[in-house]
Every structure is written in structure tokens, then in C-alpha cells.
Design a protein around this motif. Structure first.
Motif, PDB file in Angstrom:
ATOM      1  N   GLU A 115       0.822  -1.206   0.000  1.00  0.00           N
ATOM      2  CA  GLU A 115       0.000   0.000   0.000  1.00  0.00           C
ATOM      3  C   GLU A 115       0.859   1.260   0.000  1.00  0.00           C
ATOM      4  N   MET A 116       1.982   1.244   0.719  1.00  0.00           N
ATOM      5  CA  MET A 116       2.865   2.410   0.721  1.00  0.00           C
ATOM      6  C   MET A 116       3.538   2.567  -0.643  1.00  0.00           C
ATOM      7  N   ARG A 117       3.818   1.477  -1.302  1.00  0.00           N
ATOM      8  CA  ARG A 117       4.367   1.551  -2.661  1.00  0.00           C
ATOM      9  C   ARG A 117       3.372   2.242  -3.589  1.00  0.00           C
ATOM     10  N   LYS A 118       2.088   1.896  -3.458  1.00  0.00           N
ATOM     11  CA  LYS A 118       1.048   2.530  -4.273  1.00  0.00           C
ATOM     12  C   LYS A 118       0.952   4.023  -3.965  1.00  0.00           C
ATOM     13  N   VAL A 119       1.029   4.356  -2.688  1.00  0.00           N
ATOM     14  CA  VAL A 119       0.968   5.757  -2.267  1.00  0.00           C
ATOM     15  C   VAL A 119       2.105   6.553  -2.905  1.00  0.00           C
ATOM     16  N   ALA A 120       3.336   6.025  -2.814  1.00  0.00           N
ATOM     17  CA  ALA A 120       4.498   6.713  -3.378  1.00  0.00           C
ATOM     18  C   ALA A 120       4.362   6.866  -4.892  1.00  0.00           C
ATOM     19  N   SER A 121       3.817   5.852  -5.534  1.00  0.00           N
ATOM     20  CA  SER A 121       3.691   5.901  -6.992  1.00  0.00           C
ATOM     21  C   SER A 121       2.671   6.945  -7.429  1.00  0.00           C
ATOM     22  N   THR A 132      10.753   5.990  -4.011  1.00  0.00           N
ATOM     23  CA  THR A 132      10.890   4.538  -3.945  1.00  0.00           C
ATOM     24  C   THR A 132      11.288   4.110  -2.542  1.00  0.00           C
ATOM     25  N   ARG A 133      11.090   2.838  -2.253  1.00  0.00           N
ATOM     26  CA  ARG A 133      11.458   2.313  -0.949  1.00  0.00           C
ATOM     27  C   ARG A 133      12.971   2.154  -0.855  1.00  0.00           C
ATOM     28  N   SER A 134      13.548   2.569   0.248  1.00  0.00           N
ATOM     29  CA  SER A 134      14.987   2.469   0.455  1.00  0.00           C
ATOM     30  C   SER A 134      15.384   1.018   0.726  1.00  0.00           C
ATOM     31  N   SER A 135      16.510   0.651   0.196  1.00  0.00           N
ATOM     32  CA  SER A 135      17.040  -0.698   0.432  1.00  0.00           C
ATOM     33  C   SER A 135      18.102  -0.694   1.527  1.00  0.00           C
ATOM     34  N   THR A 136      18.295   0.492   2.136  1.00  0.00           N
ATOM     35  CA  THR A 136      19.297   0.615   3.207  1.00  0.00           C
ATOM     36  C   THR A 136      18.609   1.068   4.492  1.00  0.00           C
ATOM     37  N   SER A 137      19.388   1.350   5.522  1.00  0.00           N
ATOM     38  CA  SER A 137      18.842   1.776   6.810  1.00  0.00           C
ATOM     39  C   SER A 137      18.580   3.277   6.873  1.00  0.00           C
ATOM     40  N   THR A 138      18.843   3.982   5.795  1.00  0.00           N
ATOM     41  CA  THR A 138      18.598   5.422   5.755  1.00  0.00           C
ATOM     42  C   THR A 138      17.592   5.743   4.652  1.00  0.00           C
ATOM     43  N   SER A 139      16.890   6.850   4.811  1.00  0.00           N
ATOM     44  CA  SER A 139      15.939   7.288   3.792  1.00  0.00           C
ATOM     45  C   SER A 139      15.540   8.728   4.085  1.00  0.00           C
ATOM     46  N   ASP A 140      14.873   9.357   3.114  1.00  0.00           N
ATOM     47  CA  ASP A 140      14.377  10.718   3.307  1.00  0.00           C
ATOM     48  C   ASP A 140      13.156  10.718   4.224  1.00  0.00           C
ATOM     49  N   ILE A 141      12.268   9.768   4.015  1.00  0.00           N
ATOM     50  CA  ILE A 141      11.008   9.679   4.752  1.00  0.00           C
ATOM     51  C   ILE A 141      11.012   8.418   5.598  1.00  0.00           C
ATOM     52  N   GLN A 142      10.933   8.592   6.910  1.00  0.00           N
ATOM     53  CA  GLN A 142      10.879   7.458   7.835  1.00  0.00           C
ATOM     54  C   GLN A 142       9.418   7.246   8.264  1.00  0.00           C
ATOM     55  N   VAL A 143       8.930   6.037   8.131  1.00  0.00           N
ATOM     56  CA  VAL A 143       7.550   5.695   8.494  1.00  0.00           C
ATOM     57  C   VAL A 143       7.559   4.895   9.786  1.00  0.00           C
ATOM     58  N   ALA A 144       6.775   5.341  10.768  1.00  0.00           N
ATOM     59  CA  ALA A 144       6.801   4.668  12.064  1.00  0.00           C
ATOM     60  C   ALA A 144       5.406   4.655  12.681  1.00  0.00           C
ATOM     61  N   PHE A 145       5.160   3.671  13.528  1.00  0.00           N
ATOM     62  CA  PHE A 145       3.920   3.569  14.299  1.00  0.00           C
ATOM     63  C   PHE A 145       4.246   3.845  15.752  1.00  0.00           C
ATOM     64  N   ARG A 146       3.596   4.847  16.331  1.00  0.00           N
ATOM     65  CA  ARG A 146       3.905   5.288  17.683  1.00  0.00           C
ATOM     66  C   ARG A 146       2.613   5.494  18.478  1.00  0.00           C
ATOM     67  N   THR A 196      -4.355   3.197   3.741  1.00  0.00           N
ATOM     68  CA  THR A 196      -3.902   3.725   2.458  1.00  0.00           C
ATOM     69  C   THR A 196      -4.221   5.205   2.322  1.00  0.00           C
ATOM     70  N   PHE A 197      -5.440   5.573   2.647  1.00  0.00           N
ATOM     71  CA  PHE A 197      -5.831   6.980   2.516  1.00  0.00           C
ATOM     72  C   PHE A 197      -5.006   7.860   3.450  1.00  0.00           C
ATOM     73  N   ILE A 198      -4.825   7.411   4.689  1.00  0.00           N
ATOM     74  CA  ILE A 198      -4.050   8.199   5.649  1.00  0.00           C
ATOM     75  C   ILE A 198      -2.599   8.325   5.193  1.00  0.00           C
ATOM     76  N   ALA A 199      -2.031   7.243   4.687  1.00  0.00           N
ATOM     77  CA  ALA A 199      -0.653   7.285   4.203  1.00  0.00           C
ATOM     78  C   ALA A 199      -0.512   8.235   3.019  1.00  0.00           C
ATOM     79  N   LEU A 200      -1.493   8.235   2.112  1.00  0.00           N
ATOM     80  CA  LEU A 200      -1.457   9.128   0.952  1.00  0.00           C
ATOM     81  C   LEU A 200      -1.494  10.585   1.410  1.00  0.00           C
ATOM     82  N   HIS A 201      -2.340  10.878   2.383  1.00  0.00           N
ATOM     83  CA  HIS A 201      -2.435  12.231   2.937  1.00  0.00           C
ATOM     84  C   HIS A 201      -1.127  12.643   3.616  1.00  0.00           C
ATOM     85  N   GLU A 202      -0.620  11.790   4.490  1.00  0.00           N
ATOM     86  CA  GLU A 202       0.571  12.154   5.259  1.00  0.00           C
ATOM     87  C   GLU A 202       1.804  12.295   4.371  1.00  0.00           C
ATOM     88  N   MET A 203       1.907  11.497   3.315  1.00  0.00           N
ATOM     89  CA  MET A 203       3.043  11.671   2.416  1.00  0.00           C
ATOM     90  C   MET A 203       2.965  13.029   1.716  1.00  0.00           C
TER      91      MET A 203
END
Length: 283
Positions: A115-121, A132-146, A196-203
């Protein structure tokens, strides 16, 4: 206080009755309600809706644009609905990455990833961005559940009300998306919070957009459960293209201008005096 939490009023013990009234009027104007300066049932209902935790900065920006001519709210009868962040922060590169720091237990990990892949696309397809999704431990956008107080000065409030928030482009927390894991996240369901909708909004926030007062736009501050084929509104597309340009060979989206509801005060006054519990207007 709801008005302070969502950017309509400065967090100060020195707020005057006049400033509080103008904050209510600003909120009413943003939500296309009759501008009376008084909180009634319609305003109360808006304050009870589940939503994004980011402030509605557009209303504050509109009032700042008016300067001291605070009685001319009605002059803002036509405006562009999408809003970019105050400092117009954008990512220096159009090639962006995201990664999950963790996942919610409400949905399979593979579903969240897809779903996050769809949002990014969707945001990529609407602009010159490549997300795109990062293949390493670093990225521009960090997604977390808190949950609750999670160290970013914007604590979550438990189930309902605020479902997620995100930060404008930048270093540190810049671009990060936080979901309130006290919610029940679902996909294509009449119940729970639509991931999905929330992720699209927050991105959209992660890319530099703020809240739109177009109720049909993804960047509206209110969340609803949506059908499976969630699409960006023209308002969202115009906003992201204003920041990052439009894809090669794609015509520009026409910015939507709309008339707001009539308001009760459209006069321009020379001075306003706040005396006791009364206001005096001079022309």
C-alpha cells in the motif's frame, strides 16, 4: 484548546477576547461556515471529527495576509485551495526514498509495504518526483507507528481524533510520517482507520503540502474510509506540481478557484477598539 492545537490561535495566556473571536472567524472561513465569531453546533461537529494531527496553517496564513484589516475576512472570496508549507520547504532532489522503521500489527507487513508503494507511486506519477522504498537503513522519509508521547513534541491522543501526523521536508524529523498505533488500521473497510488513505495524505505533508479546505482533496484535514481505488484530486495534483513541476508531456492542472460562503462582515474599518466586553468599529 482545539483552536491552538490546529494553528488558528497562538498558544498564549495573553490572548484577548478579540483575538479569540478572530480565531473562531478564521476557522469558520477556512471551513466555509457563516463567519459569526461564535462557536455553534456546526463548529462543534467539525472539532469532533477524526483527522490529521498537523495544523490547518492556511487559515492563519490568510489572516496574516490581511494584515491589520481583520474585519475584511469577506474580501477573501476567492482563493487557491491547496496550500504549501509557509517556508515553501521542498526536497533538494526529486529522487526520494522512504522506509518503514516498524509496522502495525493490524495488517500483514506485506500489505503495508504494497500500500505504501502505491501511495508513493501516486505522488510520483503526478509530478517529477521519483519516490521509492529504500534498500538501506537510511531514507528521506521514515515511516513509524507510535503511541501517546513519542518524543517529537506532538503526542498522540489514543483511539480516534488524531490518527497520524507528518513533518515537512528537512533534516532530522523532516519528512517523517507517524501513525498512531492506538488506532485500528484497515484496508477497504467501513470500520477502522483506512491505512492507504491516511498514508497518501501524510506523504503529501512529507513532500511539502499542507491542508486544503477542499473536502474532496486527499489533503483535506479530515479522514474518511475510502474505496480501494483512491486517487489524488486535481487540487492535490496542482499543489504537488507547484512544488516539483509536472511530468514531461503532461499538461498543467488548472488551479481551482471557488467562491466561499457569504460572511457577515465585509466592511473595511479605519480602527477597532476592544473596550471591556465590547468592540467599537470606526470608519
Amino acid at each position: 484548546d482545539w483552536l491552538i492545537k490546529y494553528g488558528y490561535l497562538t498558544d498564549s495566556s495573553d490572548v484577548t477576547l478579540f483575538e479569540h473571536t478572530m480565531a473562531i472567524m478564521n476557522m469558520q472561513h477556512f471551513h466555509k461556515l457563516p463567519v459569526t465569531g461564535v462557536i455553534d453546533r456546526e463548529e462543534f461537529n467539525i472539532m469532533q471529527r477524526t483527522r490529521c494531527g498537523c495544523p490547518d496553517m492556511m487559515a492563519d496564513d490568510e489572516m496574516q495576509a490581511l494584515g491589520d484589516n481583520a474585519t475584511s475576512v469577506g474580501q477573501l472570496d476567492r482563493f487557491r485551495r491547496y496550500v504549501v508549507n509557509r517556508d515553501r520547504d521542498v526536497w533538494p532532489s526529486n529522487d526520494l526514498t522512504y522506509r518503514f522503521n516498524d509496522f502495525t500489527s493490524d495488517l500483514p507487513t506485506t500489505v503495508q509495504e504494497e500500500e505504501m508503494r502505491k501511495v508513493a507511486s501516486k505522488w510520483s506519477a503526478a509530478s517529477r518526483l521519483s519516490i521509492t522504498r529504500s534498500s538501506t537503513s537510511t531514507s528521506d522519509i521514515q515511516v513509524a507507528f507510535r503511541t501517546k508521547d513519542h518524543g517529537d513534541n506532538y503526542p498522540f491522543d489514543g483511539p480516534f481524533d488524531v490518527l497520524a501526523h507528518a513533518f515537512s521536508p528537512g533534516t532530522g524529523l523532516g519528512g517523517d510520517i507517524h501513525f498512531d498505533d492506538d488506532e485500528q488500521f484497515t484496508i477497504n473497510s467501513a470500520t477502522g482507520a483506512d491505512f492507504t488513505f491516511i498514508a497518501l495524505h501524510e506523504m503529501g505533508h512529507s513532500l511539502g503540502l499542507e491542508h486544503s479546505n477542499n473536502p474532496d482533496a486527499v489533503m483535506s484535514m479530515f479522514f474518511t474510509n475510502n474505496p480501494s481505488d483512491i486517487q489524488l484530486h486535481n487540487d492535490d495534483i496542482a499543489g504537488i506540481q507547484s512544488l516539483y513541476g509536472r511530468p514531461e508531456g503532461v499538461e498543467a492542472v488548472i488551479e481551482i478557484e471557488v467562491a466561499t460562503v457569504p460572511v457577515t462582515c465585509t466592511k473595511v474599518y479605519d480602527a477597532i477598539a476592544d473596550v471591556g466586553a465590547s468592540f467599537f468599529f470606526f470608519r
